[in-house]
Design an enzyme around this catalytic site. Structure first.
Site, PDB file in Angstrom:
ATOM      1  N   PRO A   2      43.808  35.330  12.952  1.00  0.00           N
ATOM      2  CA  PRO A   2      44.341  35.147  14.292  1.00  0.00           C
ATOM      3  C   PRO A   2      45.792  34.710  14.378  1.00  0.00           C
ATOM      4  CG  PRO A   2      42.897  33.330  13.689  1.00  0.00           C
ATOM      5  CD  PRO A   2      43.174  34.107  12.465  1.00  0.00           C
ATOM      6  N   GLU A   3      46.528  35.411  15.181  1.00  0.00           N
ATOM      7  CA  GLU A   3      47.799  34.923  15.679  1.00  0.00           C
ATOM      8  C   GLU A   3      47.599  34.780  17.177  1.00  0.00           C
ATOM      9  OE1 GLU A   3      51.367  36.684  14.161  1.00  0.00           O
ATOM     10  OE2 GLU A   3      50.333  37.512  12.441  1.00  0.00           O
ATOM     11  N   LYS A  54      47.907  28.243  19.123  1.00  0.00           N
ATOM     12  CA  LYS A  54      46.758  28.910  18.506  1.00  0.00           C
ATOM     13  C   LYS A  54      45.524  28.016  18.544  1.00  0.00           C
ATOM     14  CE  LYS A  54      49.898  31.466  15.570  1.00  0.00           C
ATOM     15  NZ  LYS A  54      50.454  31.620  14.215  1.00  0.00           N
ATOM     16  N   ARG A 271      55.763  34.058   1.931  1.00  0.00           N
ATOM     17  CA  ARG A 271      54.977  34.966   2.761  1.00  0.00           C
ATOM     18  C   ARG A 271      55.445  36.399   2.572  1.00  0.00           C
ATOM     19  NH1 ARG A 271      52.861  32.148   7.002  1.00  0.00           N
ATOM     20  NH2 ARG A 271      51.364  33.837   7.052  1.00  0.00           N
TER      21      ARG A 271
END
Length: 281
Positions: A2-3, A54, A271
């Site tokens: 999830p973002e 979030k 990342r």
DNA sequence: GAGAGTGTTGTAAC
DNA sequence: GGTTACAACACTCT
């Protein structure tokens, strides 16, 4: 998974299913996944489900509410009394097996509905929180990137204060909330800015362009119901379609949507980062 | 089978 | 104080 767009999609669907339902029983299969005294909210009614950055907040008719963060692999899966996921899809094999080996918490709701919190990597959490504790939690996050509070001036001013690569700054939740790896890569490609460029060296025009692009890709993500990549593809009721329109994320060696130059993959602050070295300056 | 990689983020260490 | 590296964990891919 999830973002921001994924979390937004999840809370919209959850709200439709659990609003007004009573939490009759909670089973915690993995201690680490639930912090607080769950017995204290058994019997409470879920009045709303909302998102902050979030974080997912379950508003209860109780002194305590529930807060949850899905981190990398958390999922909420709802089944109605017929065992159907999200009230849709005929029962798939993986639904028949709920709770599964990845189910960390199970909520039994009124009307024989159930809500499962699945989390493969156990980074995610659910916890009870008073209004005060929620306030503290929320304070840690800057406004959502799509919030009207995030103006061109605000964004540019924040970027001026750091020499970190712009991609790292864009994903920093104390600058703006909600931009994760996929959308950061796409926003930078859309605005044709190199992810490596030090944040403070962006011109005001570049900063405006990037903020605009970030809002665009996040809103697009929400419109598409989020991105579902790899093994999350088959989560019925919760799979999105942003991956079908993704610009650069996961598309190494494929043509850049701006200029057709092959997309490169590098690593920034640990990342995976996808970008076009030809048109992103 | 070993090792690297995975959409997040708090914390420790520089 | 700013910034980076790593850890939390389980699984897939090379």
């Amino acid at each position: 998974m999830p973002e921001l767009p994924e979390v937004e999609t999840i809370i919209r669907k959850l709200r439709g299913h659990v609003q007004g339902k009573k939490i009759q029983k909670i089973q915690v299969f993995r201690e680490k996944s639930f912090q607080g005294n769950f017995a204290a909210i058994e019997g409470a009614i879920i009045t709303d489900v909302v998102r902050k950055a979030k974080l997912i907040q379950f508003v209860l008719d109780s002194e305590l509410n529930l807060l949850s963060h899905l981190k990398m692999t958390g999922q909420f899966i709802y089944t109605d009394k017929t065992n159907r996921v999200g009230g849709g899809h005929p029962t798939a094999d993986w639904v028949k097996n709920l709770p599964s080996t990845h189910t960390r918490v199970q909520f039994d709701l009124s009307d024989q509905a159930k809500l499962f919190f699945n989390d493969q990597r156990v980074f995610g959490w659910i916890k009870t929180a008073t209004a005060e504790q929620e306030e503290l939690e929320f304070l840690r996050y800057a406004p959502d990137v799509i919030s009207p509070l995030v103006t061109d001036e605000y964004f540019y001013e924040k970027l001026q204060r750091t020499g970190r690569p712009i991609k790292v700054a864009l994903m920093d939740n104390t600058i703006v909330s909600g931009v994760g790896n996929i959308y950061a890569c796409d926003a930078l490609n859309l605005s044709k800015i190199s992810p490596l460029k030090p944040a403070k060296t962006l011109s005001r025009r570049e900063s405006d362009r990037l903020l605009d692009a970030s809002k665009t890709v996040i809103l697009k993500g929400i419109e598409m119901g989020g991105a579902t990549i790899d093994n999350y593809r088959d989560v019925a009721g919760f799979s999105g379609h942003y991956q079908d329109v993704v610009r650069v994320y996961g598309r190494e060696n494929q043509p850049c949507p701006n200029c057709s130059h092959p997309i490169a993959k590098i690593k920034i602050a640990g990342r995976g980062t996808y970008w076009c070295p030809n048109c992103q300056k």
